[in-house]
Each structure stands twice: as structure tokens, then as C-alpha cells.
Scaffold this active site. Structure first.
Site, PDB file in Angstrom:
ATOM      1  N   ASN A  10      13.987  35.766  77.641  1.00  0.00           N
ATOM      2  CA  ASN A  10      13.873  36.291  76.287  1.00  0.00           C
ATOM      3  C   ASN A  10      13.511  37.770  76.440  1.00  0.00           C
ATOM      4  OD1 ASN A  10      13.126  37.042  73.727  1.00  0.00           O
ATOM      5  ND2 ASN A  10      11.866  35.237  73.334  1.00  0.00           N
ATOM      6  N   LYS A  17      10.022  37.838  78.282  1.00  0.00           N
ATOM      7  CA  LYS A  17       9.413  36.514  78.478  1.00  0.00           C
ATOM      8  C   LYS A  17      10.385  35.714  79.328  1.00  0.00           C
ATOM      9  CE  LYS A  17       7.113  35.687  74.070  1.00  0.00           C
ATOM     10  NZ  LYS A  17       7.254  34.929  72.840  1.00  0.00           N
ATOM     11  N   ARG A  89      18.131  34.369  75.316  1.00  0.00           N
ATOM     12  CA  ARG A  89      18.028  34.614  73.881  1.00  0.00           C
ATOM     13  C   ARG A  89      18.743  35.936  73.602  1.00  0.00           C
ATOM     14  NH1 ARG A  89      13.337  37.578  70.667  1.00  0.00           N
ATOM     15  NH2 ARG A  89      14.154  37.258  68.585  1.00  0.00           N
ATOM     16  N   HIS A 178      15.527  34.664  63.606  1.00  0.00           N
ATOM     17  CA  HIS A 178      14.645  33.512  63.915  1.00  0.00           C
ATOM     18  C   HIS A 178      15.405  32.189  63.846  1.00  0.00           C
ATOM     19  CE1 HIS A 178      10.844  35.869  62.408  1.00  0.00           C
ATOM     20  NE2 HIS A 178      10.959  35.965  63.721  1.00  0.00           N
ATOM     21  N   ASN A 209       4.327  37.485  64.226  1.00  0.00           N
ATOM     22  CA  ASN A 209       4.241  38.923  63.906  1.00  0.00           C
ATOM     23  C   ASN A 209       5.385  39.294  62.983  1.00  0.00           C
ATOM     24  OD1 ASN A 209       1.867  39.837  65.299  1.00  0.00           O
ATOM     25  ND2 ASN A 209       2.952  39.284  67.181  1.00  0.00           N
ATOM     26  N   ARG A 239       5.731  45.045  59.264  1.00  0.00           N
ATOM     27  CA  ARG A 239       6.934  45.300  58.455  1.00  0.00           C
ATOM     28  C   ARG A 239       6.656  44.986  56.989  1.00  0.00           C
ATOM     29  NH1 ARG A 239      10.538  41.639  61.994  1.00  0.00           N
ATOM     30  NH2 ARG A 239      10.547  42.736  63.970  1.00  0.00           N
ATOM     31  N   ARG A 283      -5.317  36.863  62.451  1.00  0.00           N
ATOM     32  CA  ARG A 283      -6.671  36.471  62.864  1.00  0.00           C
ATOM     33  C   ARG A 283      -7.687  37.558  62.504  1.00  0.00           C
ATOM     34  NH1 ARG A 283      -6.037  33.789  68.638  1.00  0.00           N
ATOM     35  NH2 ARG A 283      -4.285  35.196  68.472  1.00  0.00           N
ATOM     36  N   GLY A 329       2.779  31.606  65.047  1.00  0.00           N
ATOM     37  CA  GLY A 329       1.340  31.737  65.292  1.00  0.00           C
ATOM     38  C   GLY A 329       0.495  31.558  64.037  1.00  0.00           C
ATOM     39  N   GLU A 383      11.085  28.036  70.980  1.00  0.00           N
ATOM     40  CA  GLU A 383      12.445  28.582  71.088  1.00  0.00           C
ATOM     41  C   GLU A 383      12.986  28.442  72.509  1.00  0.00           C
ATOM     42  OE1 GLU A 383      12.583  32.366  68.408  1.00  0.00           O
ATOM     43  OE2 GLU A 383      10.504  31.824  68.750  1.00  0.00           O
TER      44      GLU A 383
HETATM   45  P1  ADP Z   1       5.302  36.570  67.737  1.00  0.00           P
HETATM   46  O1  ADP Z   1       6.073  36.757  66.477  1.00  0.00           O
HETATM   47  O2  ADP Z   1       4.976  37.853  68.420  1.00  0.00           O
HETATM   48  O3  ADP Z   1       5.825  35.473  68.656  1.00  0.00           O
HETATM   49  P2  ADP Z   1       3.179  34.654  67.183  1.00  0.00           P
HETATM   50  O4  ADP Z   1       4.085  33.578  66.705  1.00  0.00           O
HETATM   51  O5  ADP Z   1       2.429  34.448  68.451  1.00  0.00           O
HETATM   52  O6  ADP Z   1       3.869  36.077  67.222  1.00  0.00           O
HETATM   53  O7  ADP Z   1       2.114  34.879  65.984  1.00  0.00           O
HETATM   54  C1  ADP Z   1       1.182  35.924  66.040  1.00  0.00           C
HETATM   55  C2  ADP Z   1       0.369  35.865  64.751  1.00  0.00           C
HETATM   56  O8  ADP Z   1      -0.308  34.617  64.671  1.00  0.00           O
HETATM   57  C3  ADP Z   1      -0.683  36.966  64.672  1.00  0.00           C
HETATM   58  O9  ADP Z   1      -0.743  37.482  63.357  1.00  0.00           O
HETATM   59  C4  ADP Z   1      -1.958  36.180  64.989  1.00  0.00           C
HETATM   60  O10 ADP Z   1      -3.124  36.801  64.482  1.00  0.00           O
HETATM   61  C5  ADP Z   1      -1.648  34.880  64.279  1.00  0.00           C
HETATM   62  N1  ADP Z   1      -2.552  33.810  64.701  1.00  0.00           N
HETATM   63  C6  ADP Z   1      -2.642  33.197  65.910  1.00  0.00           C
HETATM   64  N2  ADP Z   1      -3.656  32.310  65.916  1.00  0.00           N
HETATM   65  C7  ADP Z   1      -4.232  32.353  64.682  1.00  0.00           C
HETATM   66  C8  ADP Z   1      -5.329  31.677  64.062  1.00  0.00           C
HETATM   67  N3  ADP Z   1      -6.047  30.790  64.709  1.00  0.00           N
HETATM   68  N4  ADP Z   1      -5.601  31.976  62.772  1.00  0.00           N
HETATM   69  C9  ADP Z   1      -4.882  32.889  62.103  1.00  0.00           C
HETATM   70  N5  ADP Z   1      -3.835  33.562  62.628  1.00  0.00           N
HETATM   71  C10 ADP Z   1      -3.528  33.305  63.902  1.00  0.00           C
END
Ligand code: ADP
Length: 397
Positions: A10, A17, A89, A178, A209, A239, A283, A329, A383
Site C-alpha cells: 500500500n 505499508k 493498492r 475507500h 484521517n 480536509r 482522540r 479508526g 483493506e
Molecule cells: P487512516 O485514515 O490514516 O488509516 P485510521 O483509520 O487509523 O486513519 O484512523 C485515525 C483516526 O482514528 C484518528 O482521528 C484517531 O484519533 C482516531 N482514533 C483512533 N482511536 C480512537 C479512539 N479510541 N477514540 C477516538 N478516535 C480514535
């Protein structure tokens, strides 16, 4: 040795990745990440079995970073001997690719033709494919596109209301992204709910993100929130998602910004970060809220309100909803975001079960709503596993 695993790449614009996956059981034999490529802080982290290794790779360039990974895979003999295909990917497949494909010269050339649609991502994907072809010349290489799943959108969903020539001559239309994640979680949700995917109406919300939601009817995407680029739609980490298109000329006329500056602001300085002024990740936004930070609270409120509005909009073309899926996330880990969003969606019959939601659905098969409610379900995305499974299916042919 029985060849049973797939190497998955990826390749992002400044990170790579990779994973070696046994696709049947979904076992990760090795996973790793090279990040901040091209910067003094560049580094690699790799986990193989119970062992995790990291190494600084200051100022490493993209191809050299790939070579480090390839050397690692080659030296990691057990995995190397077991690899029978390489899955990549690829962000943009334009209108040419509606499914994953085995990569040959023609496929590579079409991926090159799509560079103007994803100028940051497709070039990185191409370098990944070229280096993997050199390193593993005997293995089939498979491309899995972020856009392919959304190629089933009807024309009225993907055409912008702008001069039609821009579509015919310049490829201006909605593509969506996505797709691999939306496809994976919809399959998983059908399995978890004991339903036939071909009879289901799902909205899936991928909240990482980057964030997008999709309307998936009978296993096919019929609309999604991202468009020509991943900037359209939901509020994201940095964004903006949707804004008035006249914002560009307003900022140009009043502040003297050029188009590149506006695009940079909308991609990198907006969303949660822009509104809160302190954080792009959910978070941190949530912990700032607990400290009483009013702008972080506003960022959170805008994020959930807009998400709920789009989910409502996506239920319209479905005509009904069998389940709302949360993933990514934020979708998988934030009870606060899910609770606030579902609070806006009561009109559709969603009724949150607070205990299930607080446990991220862990003890209730993912489901976070009450027995009498419309179903909302948390489904972890994977993915890489879907890429490995597509590669397995195509390699078998
Ligand atoms: P990417 O799009 O880079 O793959 P992820 O799917 O890993 O990103 O998601 C990242 C997001 O998930 C960030 O905003 C992170 O703060 C949020 N996140 C991860 N764990 C938690 C949690 N326990 N509570 C709230 N948000 C979280």
C-alpha cells in the site's frame, strides 16, 4: 513448502505499508510501515510473528525504501518461500477498472494514464508495482483500485451539474474512494448479521484521517460522498469536505490567495484541525473537549452533524436501510462520535444501546443499537486482507 501467502503493498505518497498475509484465515505473517520517506525522520517498523524491528532511514528516497522492504521480505525466508502473489493498492483506476486485475503492460499504462486524476498517489503506486515486478518477476502482480467499487454508481449519481464537455473531454465526474474498505466491511456486516449481501441495503461510514460514506445496495456501491478527488463530502481530519465552490474566488478576491493556496488550505488546514485550531485526530479532539475546549467541541459537533446529514442523504437512494456500518479508526473506536451521529438519525429508527456502544460492539457481534432499533454495527476494516483475497482469486485463474 506450500505457497500460501500474499505480499501486499500500500504505497502512499510519503509512506509505504506492507504485509504478508495468509488470505484464507486472514493471518498476518508480517506487517510493516516505512514512514516520512524523504525526510530526516524516515524510519521502518516491521513485525514478524512476535518480533518487532525498527530502524531509522534518514532521507531515504522512495525506491530505496521499497528496496529495504524487498530485502527484508527476501531475507525473511519462510515468508518469501510461501508467497504466491503480490497485491497492490492503487488509488485511481479512472473509468477503466471496475474490478481488481492482474497487472500487465497494458494495465500499467492505463494506471499511468490516470496519474492526472491522482497526482500524489498513482505515481507512488506505479513505483511500487515496478519495483515489485523487478524483485518478484515470477509472481503474478494484482492491482486493487480504491475507485473500482464505486464504478457501479448510476450516471445521475456521478455526473456533476457542470458543462457535460468537462466530463466527456476532461474526465470530470465523481469517482469515489475507500472502495476496498467499503466493499470489505459490507461483506463482513452481511456475514455478522447472517444475511445475504445481495439482498442488503447498507450505508457504510469509513471514518479515519480521511472519511467517506457509501450507499451499498445488494453489494454494489450506488453513491458515495467523495468525488473527483477525496476532498468532497464529509468533514475529515485536515480536509474540509464540501464547501461552497465560490469560496475559492471569495478568498482570491478578498485575501489575494491563488488557487493552489486555497486547495492547500482545504486539504491540509481544514476539517477538525481547521475548526479546532489544535488537532486533526479525533482522540485529541475528544480529550480537548473533556478539558472544556470550545473550539474542539465545535469541531466534533460539525463532524458528527455533517456525517449524519450525509448518512441521511445516502439512505434516500437505498429506499431502506438494513444496517449502518461504522469503520476506520474513528468509526471503530469512538463511542462519542457514534452516539452523537446516531442521535441525529432517530428519524430513521436508530436507537443506541449505550452499553454496547461503549464496548465498541465487542460483546454484541458489533451491533451497538437496541433489539428493536434499526441496526448500526461496528465492523473493523481490513483493506490489506481484501487485497490479499482478490490477489488469491485472480492468481488462481
Ligand atoms: P487512516 O485514515 O490514516 O488509516 P485510521 O483509520 O487509523 O486513519 O484512523 C485515525 C483516526 O482514528 C484518528 O482521528 C484517531 O484519533 C482516531 N482514533 C483512533 N482511536 C480512537 C479512539 N479510541 N477514540 C477516538 N478516535 C480514535
Amino acid at each position: 513448502m506450500n505457497k500460501a501467502s500474499v505480499l501486499v503493498f500500500n504505497c502512499g505518497s510519503s509512506s509505504i505499508k506492507f504485509a504478508v498475509i495468509e488470505p484464507k484465515e486472514g493471518i498476518n505473517i508480517a506487517t510493516g510501515l516505512v514512514q516520512r520517506i524523504g525526510s530526516p525522520e524516515a524510519s521502518i517498523k516491521c513485525t514478524m510473528g512476535s518480533e518487532t524491528r525498527s530502524q531509522e532511514l534518514p532521507d531515504i528516497d522512495y525506491r530505496s525504501a521499497l528496496q529495504v522492504i524487498i530485502d527484508l521480505i527476501h531475507n525473511f525466508v519462510a515468508a518469501k518461500d510461501g508467497i504466491f502473489a503480490v497485491g497492490h493498492r492503487v488509488v485511481h483506476g479512472g473509468e477503466k477498472f471496475t474490478h481488481s486485475v492482474i497487472i500487465n503492460k497494458d494495465v500499467l499504462s492505463v494506471i499511468r494514464d490516470c496519474v492526472h486524476l491522482a497526482p500524489l498517489h498513482n505515481p507512488a503506486n506505479i513505483i511500487g508495482i515496478e519495483e515489485a515486478m523487478k524483485a518478484f518477476p515470477d509472481l503474478p502482480q494484482i492491482a486493487v483500485f480504491d475507485t473500482a467499487f464505486h464504478q457501479t454508481m448510476p450516471k445521475y449519481a456521478y455526473i456533476y451539474p457542470v458543462p457535460y464537455e468537462l466530463y466527456k473531454e476532461n474526465h470530470v465526474r465523481r469517482y469515489g474512494f475507500h472502495g476496498t474498505s467499503h466493499r470489505f466491511v459490507c461483506q463482513q456486516a452481511a456475514t455478522l448479521l447472517g444475511k445475504d449481501l445481495k439482498k442488503c441495503a447498507f450505508v457504510s461510514a469509513h471514518l479515519g484521517n480521511g472519511c467517506s460514506a457509501a450507499a451499498v445496495l445488494h453489494g454494489k456501491s450506488i453513491d458515495t460522498t467523495m468525488g473527483l478527488t477525496p476532498l468532497e463530502g464529509l468533514t475529515m481530519g485536515t480536509r474540509s469536505g464540501d464547501v461552497d465552490p465560490s469560496l475559492h474566488s471569495y478568498l482570491a478576491d478578498n485575501l489575494g490567495y491563488d488557487v493552489h493556496k486555497v486547495v492547500d488550505i482545504l486539504n491540509k488546514k481544514s476539517g477538525l484541525l481547521g475548526i479546532s485550531g489544535c488537532a486533526s485526530d479525533m482522540r485529541s479532539i475528544e480529550s480537548e473537549m473533556q478539558e472544556g475546549n470550545a473550539r474542539a467541541t465545535l469541531a466534533f459537533d460539525v463532524f458528527c452533524y455533517r456525517l449524519a446529514k450525509y448518512i441521511g442523504a445516502l439512505i434516500v437512494p437505498l429506499g431502506k436501510i438494513d444496517a449502518l456500518i461504522f469503520t476506520g479508526g474513528i468509526g471503530e473506536n469512538s463511542p462519542l462520535v457514534r452516539a452523537k451521529t446516531l442521535g441525529w438519525l432517530k428519524v430513521f429508527g436508530f436507537d443506541l444501546d449505550i452499553t454496547r456502544n461503549d464496548a465498541n460492539g465487542k460483546s454484541s457481534g458489533g451491533i451497538i443499537t437496541t433489539e428493536q432499533s434499526k441496526v448500526a454495527i461496528v465492523v473493523p476494516t481490513n483493506e490489506e486482507l481484501l487485497i490479499a483475497r482478490d490477489a488469491t482469486d485472480l492468481a488462481a485463474k
